[in-house]
Design a protein around this motif. Structure first.
Motif, PDB file in Angstrom:
ATOM      1  N   GLU A   6     -33.909   4.189   6.865  1.00 32.57           N
ATOM      2  CA  GLU A   6     -32.955   5.216   7.280  1.00 32.57           C
ATOM      3  C   GLU A   6     -32.770   6.222   6.147  1.00 32.57           C
ATOM      4  O   GLU A   6     -32.565   5.855   4.997  1.00 32.57           O
ATOM      5  CB  GLU A   6     -31.605   4.594   7.639  1.00 32.57           C
ATOM      6  N   ILE A   7     -32.868   7.480   6.498  1.00 27.26           N
ATOM      7  CA  ILE A   7     -32.690   8.563   5.531  1.00 27.26           C
ATOM      8  C   ILE A   7     -31.241   9.023   5.613  1.00 27.26           C
ATOM      9  O   ILE A   7     -30.796   9.504   6.643  1.00 27.26           O
ATOM     10  CB  ILE A   7     -33.639   9.747   5.848  1.00 27.26           C
ATOM     11  N   LYS A   8     -30.503   8.850   4.515  1.00 28.00           N
ATOM     12  CA  LYS A   8     -29.097   9.221   4.502  1.00 28.00           C
ATOM     13  C   LYS A   8     -28.930  10.624   3.937  1.00 28.00           C
ATOM     14  O   LYS A   8     -29.087  10.846   2.742  1.00 28.00           O
ATOM     15  CB  LYS A   8     -28.278   8.223   3.678  1.00 28.00           C
ATOM     16  N   LEU A   9     -28.645  11.556   4.820  1.00 31.19           N
ATOM     17  CA  LEU A   9     -28.390  12.934   4.425  1.00 31.19           C
ATOM     18  C   LEU A   9     -26.890  13.119   4.217  1.00 31.19           C
ATOM     19  O   LEU A   9     -26.088  12.364   4.767  1.00 31.19           O
ATOM     20  CB  LEU A   9     -28.885  13.885   5.521  1.00 31.19           C
ATOM     21  N   PRO A  10     -26.495  14.124   3.453  1.00 35.48           N
ATOM     22  CA  PRO A  10     -25.056  14.365   3.295  1.00 35.48           C
ATOM     23  C   PRO A  10     -24.435  14.740   4.646  1.00 35.48           C
ATOM     24  O   PRO A  10     -25.113  15.325   5.504  1.00 35.48           O
ATOM     25  CB  PRO A  10     -24.977  15.536   2.317  1.00 35.48           C
ATOM     26  N   ASN A  11     -23.175  14.393   4.825  1.00 32.56           N
ATOM     27  CA  ASN A  11     -22.477  14.756   6.060  1.00 32.56           C
ATOM     28  C   ASN A  11     -22.219  16.250   6.114  1.00 32.56           C
ATOM     29  O   ASN A  11     -22.226  16.861   7.179  1.00 32.56           O
ATOM     30  CB  ASN A  11     -21.151  14.008   6.176  1.00 32.56           C
ATOM     31  N   LYS A  12     -21.968  16.832   4.947  1.00 30.41           N
ATOM     32  CA  LYS A  12     -21.579  18.239   4.892  1.00 30.41           C
ATOM     33  C   LYS A  12     -21.887  18.784   3.503  1.00 30.41           C
ATOM     34  O   LYS A  12     -21.765  18.078   2.508  1.00 30.41           O
ATOM     35  CB  LYS A  12     -20.069  18.337   5.159  1.00 30.41           C
ATOM     36  N   ILE A  13     -22.310  20.037   3.455  1.00 29.05           N
ATOM     37  CA  ILE A  13     -22.434  20.778   2.206  1.00 29.05           C
ATOM     38  C   ILE A  13     -21.743  22.114   2.455  1.00 29.05           C
ATOM     39  O   ILE A  13     -22.151  22.862   3.349  1.00 29.05           O
ATOM     40  CB  ILE A  13     -23.903  21.011   1.796  1.00 29.05           C
ATOM     41  N   THR A  14     -20.717  22.392   1.697  1.00 36.00           N
ATOM     42  CA  THR A  14     -19.958  23.624   1.867  1.00 36.00           C
ATOM     43  C   THR A  14     -20.896  24.823   1.832  1.00 36.00           C
ATOM     44  O   THR A  14     -21.698  24.969   0.907  1.00 36.00           O
ATOM     45  CB  THR A  14     -18.901  23.766   0.757  1.00 36.00           C
ATOM     46  N   GLY A  15     -20.819  25.656   2.865  1.00 37.86           N
ATOM     47  CA  GLY A  15     -21.621  26.877   2.895  1.00 37.86           C
ATOM     48  C   GLY A  15     -23.015  26.706   3.459  1.00 37.86           C
ATOM     49  O   GLY A  15     -23.766  27.675   3.554  1.00 37.86           O
ATOM     50  N   CYS A  16     -23.375  25.485   3.837  1.00 36.28           N
ATOM     51  CA  CYS A  16     -24.703  25.238   4.417  1.00 36.28           C
ATOM     52  C   CYS A  16     -24.545  24.602   5.790  1.00 36.28           C
ATOM     53  O   CYS A  16     -23.694  23.746   5.986  1.00 36.28           O
ATOM     54  CB  CYS A  16     -25.530  24.313   3.522  1.00 36.28           C
ATOM     55  N   ASP A  17     -25.368  25.019   6.703  1.00 39.10           N
ATOM     56  CA  ASP A  17     -25.389  24.457   8.044  1.00 39.10           C
ATOM     57  C   ASP A  17     -26.527  23.440   8.088  1.00 39.10           C
ATOM     58  O   ASP A  17     -27.696  23.810   8.234  1.00 39.10           O
ATOM     59  CB  ASP A  17     -25.597  25.577   9.064  1.00 39.10           C
ATOM     60  N   LEU A  18     -26.176  22.163   7.917  1.00 36.71           N
ATOM     61  CA  LEU A  18     -27.216  21.131   7.846  1.00 36.71           C
ATOM     62  C   LEU A  18     -27.948  20.935   9.169  1.00 36.71           C
ATOM     63  O   LEU A  18     -29.106  20.510   9.174  1.00 36.71           O
ATOM     64  CB  LEU A  18     -26.627  19.822   7.333  1.00 36.71           C
ATOM     65  N   SER A  19     -27.312  21.268  10.278  1.00 36.77           N
ATOM     66  CA  SER A  19     -28.012  21.221  11.567  1.00 36.77           C
ATOM     67  C   SER A  19     -29.121  22.263  11.580  1.00 36.77           C
ATOM     68  O   SER A  19     -30.237  22.000  12.019  1.00 36.77           O
ATOM     69  CB  SER A  19     -27.052  21.486  12.728  1.00 36.77           C
ATOM     70  N   ARG A  20     -28.809  23.452  11.076  1.00 38.63           N
ATOM     71  CA  ARG A  20     -29.802  24.522  10.965  1.00 38.63           C
ATOM     72  C   ARG A  20     -30.908  24.091   9.988  1.00 38.63           C
ATOM     73  O   ARG A  20     -32.083  24.305  10.232  1.00 38.63           O
ATOM     74  CB  ARG A  20     -29.118  25.813  10.518  1.00 38.63           C
ATOM     75  N   ALA A  21     -30.512  23.491   8.868  1.00 39.20           N
ATOM     76  CA  ALA A  21     -31.489  23.041   7.876  1.00 39.20           C
ATOM     77  C   ALA A  21     -32.463  22.041   8.495  1.00 39.20           C
ATOM     78  O   ALA A  21     -33.673  22.119   8.264  1.00 39.20           O
ATOM     79  CB  ALA A  21     -30.778  22.416   6.669  1.00 39.20           C
ATOM     80  N   LEU A  22     -31.933  21.125   9.291  1.00 37.40           N
ATOM     81  CA  LEU A  22     -32.790  20.136   9.943  1.00 37.40           C
ATOM     82  C   LEU A  22     -33.749  20.813  10.928  1.00 37.40           C
ATOM     83  O   LEU A  22     -34.926  20.450  11.012  1.00 37.40           O
ATOM     84  CB  LEU A  22     -31.924  19.082  10.646  1.00 37.40           C
ATOM     85  N   LEU A  23     -33.263  21.818  11.646  1.00 38.64           N
ATOM     86  CA  LEU A  23     -34.147  22.587  12.536  1.00 38.64           C
ATOM     87  C   LEU A  23     -35.218  23.312  11.718  1.00 38.64           C
ATOM     88  O   LEU A  23     -36.368  23.408  12.146  1.00 38.64           O
ATOM     89  CB  LEU A  23     -33.343  23.608  13.342  1.00 38.64           C
ATOM     90  N   ASN A  24     -34.840  23.829  10.562  1.00 36.09           N
ATOM     91  CA  ASN A  24     -35.790  24.572   9.720  1.00 36.09           C
ATOM     92  C   ASN A  24     -36.940  23.706   9.219  1.00 36.09           C
ATOM     93  O   ASN A  24     -37.989  24.239   8.858  1.00 36.09           O
ATOM     94  CB  ASN A  24     -35.072  25.209   8.524  1.00 36.09           C
ATOM     95  N   VAL A  25     -36.741  22.397   9.169  1.00 37.18           N
ATOM     96  CA  VAL A  25     -37.812  21.478   8.759  1.00 37.18           C
ATOM     97  C   VAL A  25     -38.310  20.666   9.956  1.00 37.18           C
ATOM     98  O   VAL A  25     -38.794  19.551   9.806  1.00 37.18           O
ATOM     99  CB  VAL A  25     -37.379  20.564   7.579  1.00 37.18           C
ATOM    100  N   ASN A  26     -38.174  21.257  11.136  1.00 33.99           N
ATOM    101  CA  ASN A  26     -38.666  20.640  12.380  1.00 33.99           C
ATOM    102  C   ASN A  26     -38.129  19.234  12.599  1.00 33.99           C
ATOM    103  O   ASN A  26     -38.838  18.356  13.076  1.00 33.99           O
ATOM    104  CB  ASN A  26     -40.196  20.642  12.421  1.00 33.99           C
ATOM    105  N   GLY A  27     -36.879  19.009  12.207  1.00 33.41           N
ATOM    106  CA  GLY A  27     -36.253  17.710  12.433  1.00 33.41           C
ATOM    107  C   GLY A  27     -36.714  16.614  11.491  1.00 33.41           C
ATOM    108  O   GLY A  27     -36.347  15.454  11.682  1.00 33.41           O
ATOM    109  N   ASN A  28     -37.482  16.955  10.489  1.00 35.49           N
ATOM    110  CA  ASN A  28     -38.024  15.955   9.566  1.00 35.49           C
ATOM    111  C   ASN A  28     -36.958  15.593   8.528  1.00 35.49           C
ATOM    112  O   ASN A  28     -36.796  16.267   7.516  1.00 35.49           O
ATOM    113  CB  ASN A  28     -39.284  16.506   8.889  1.00 35.49           C
ATOM    114  N   ARG A  29     -36.234  14.515   8.793  1.00 41.48           N
ATOM    115  CA  ARG A  29     -35.131  14.093   7.922  1.00 41.48           C
ATOM    116  C   ARG A  29     -35.625  13.730   6.523  1.00 41.48           C
ATOM    117  O   ARG A  29     -34.972  14.003   5.528  1.00 41.48           O
ATOM    118  CB  ARG A  29     -34.377  12.919   8.548  1.00 41.48           C
ATOM    119  N   GLN A  30     -36.799  13.119   6.443  1.00 45.08           N
ATOM    120  CA  GLN A  30     -37.358  12.735   5.141  1.00 45.08           C
ATOM    121  C   GLN A  30     -37.646  13.986   4.300  1.00 45.08           C
ATOM    122  O   GLN A  30     -37.377  14.015   3.104  1.00 45.08           O
ATOM    123  CB  GLN A  30     -38.613  11.897   5.326  1.00 45.08           C
ATOM    124  N   LEU A  31     -38.197  15.016   4.931  1.00 42.05           N
ATOM    125  CA  LEU A  31     -38.480  16.254   4.210  1.00 42.05           C
ATOM    126  C   LEU A  31     -37.184  16.932   3.766  1.00 42.05           C
ATOM    127  O   LEU A  31     -37.077  17.388   2.625  1.00 42.05           O
ATOM    128  CB  LEU A  31     -39.310  17.211   5.083  1.00 42.05           C
TER     129      LEU A  31
END
Length: 185
Positions: A6-31
């Motif tokens: 399991e890849i544990k990503l942060p729940n939140k980063i102030t000023g960053c949209d992690l949902s968008r970030a995940l889309l930007n890497v084609n859903g690749n949580r490891q990347l």
């Protein structure tokens, strides 16, 4: 894949949209996990680097760092910082100021906030690290084969391909500098 780590990503980063970030890497949580770790390792001191580049008249260096930060925050869904670093990059291309303080005033606080949050989150030991000492018997690649692997990795990274993590891991045993090799895995 029931035995996948399991890849544990942060729940939140102030000023960053992690949902968008995940889309930007084609859903690749490891990347995304690797990118977030790399931001801390590679960019935490970049504002100081820009200040130093401006102070020493290194316009190309200052532009390069601003461009990198623009790209980093674009990938991480940090729209505000992405746009601000795009402006900084343009201004640095147009003219090198005497001091970077005015140029960086609007980004310093949000940048430091994000870095602090990433440093607090960043795992101290990567679960994907390997013992490079066990790779001594790996056959040496020809210069051409090594260059082809580097090019493949560059292409995968630039297209946010899910294969990038595997290509980096496969390349690591062939990198002579152990600190660089560790960063690839």
């Amino acid at each position: 894949e029931s035995d996948a780590v399991e890849i544990k990503l942060p729940n939140k980063i102030t000023g960053c949209d992690l949902s968008r970030a995940l889309l930007n890497v084609n859903g690749n949580r490891q990347l995304l996990f690797k990118l977030l770790k790399d931001v801390v390792e590679d960019h935490a001191t970049d504002l100081a680097v820009i200040r130093q580049a401006v102070a020493t008249g290194d316009q190309a260096g200052a532009v390069r760092i601003a461009h990198s930060l623009k790209t980093v925050f674009g990938t991480l869904g940090g729209t505000q910082l992405n746009q601000q670093f795009a402006v900084i990059e343009r201004e640095l291309k147009d003219q090198l100021p005497e001091s970077a303080d005015g140029l960086l005033a609007g980004v310093a606080q949000p940048f430091e906030q994000i870095m602090a949050e990433l440093m607090a989150w960043a795992p101290k030991e990567s679960t994907t690290s390997i013992d490079l000492e066990t790779l001594v018997d790996v056959p040496k690649l020809t210069e051409h084969a090594f260059a082809e692997r580097v090019d493949a990795l560059r292409d995968a990274l630039s297209s946010f391909s899910a294969d990038a993590a595997n290509l980096a891991r496969d390349l690591a045993p062939h990198v002579e500098d152990p600190s660089v090799a560790r960063r690839l895995v």
